[in-house]
Design a protein around this motif. Structure first.
Motif: not given
Length: 142
Positions: A11-12, A29, A14, A31
């Motif tokens: 899952h990126t 980055k 935000t 992550v």
């Protein structure tokens, strides 16, 4: 139906703020990963680092997107808490945090730094800049 425990999923995350979203800058980055746990819960872990140039702190409390919205049977209650840390690169300062899902927004996780009276945000516990980061984990009901 009930989700069963499964493998780790990417899952990126935000990073947002209610007034002005931060800009992570060049070389940033973001992550994360999550796993479904027995009993309709999710374990989520994240790491977000501002880039080496062009970072802007934005304005307001920081909010990190969850991979799956949290469930809350009692509107307005805080459904989950976890742990985290924030780092000020220029001062080489690491501060422990509590991570939590605010009852008012079940699709984000927020952080509260140790010794602070307000949540982590654009000017708390410092004004965020290049190479600063925030990280955490939380288990919450889905």
């Amino acid at each position: 139906w009930e989700a069963v425990a499964g493998s780790r999923q990417p899952h990126t995350p935000t990073l947002t703020a209610p007034t002005t979203n931060p800009t992570l800058g060049t070389g940033n980055k973001a992550v994360g990963f999550y796993s479904f746990l027995p009993g309709s819960s999710i374990f989520f872990s994240f790491f977000i680092r501002f880039g080496s140039s062009g970072a802007n702190a934005g304005s307001g409390q920081y909010l990190v997107s969850l991979p799956v919205a949290a469930a809350n049977s009692h509107t307005g209650d805080q459904p989950a808490m976890g742990s985290g840390m924030v780092r000020d690169d220029s001062g080489a300062t690491v501060t422990p945090c509590v991570t939590y899902v605010p009852g008012s927004n079940l699709s984000v996780v927020s952080l509260h730094a140790s010794g602070q009276t307000t949540p982590v945000g654009s000017t708390n516990p410092w004004t965020w800049a290049n190479n600063d980061y925030l990280a955490g984990s939380i288990t919450y009901p889905a």
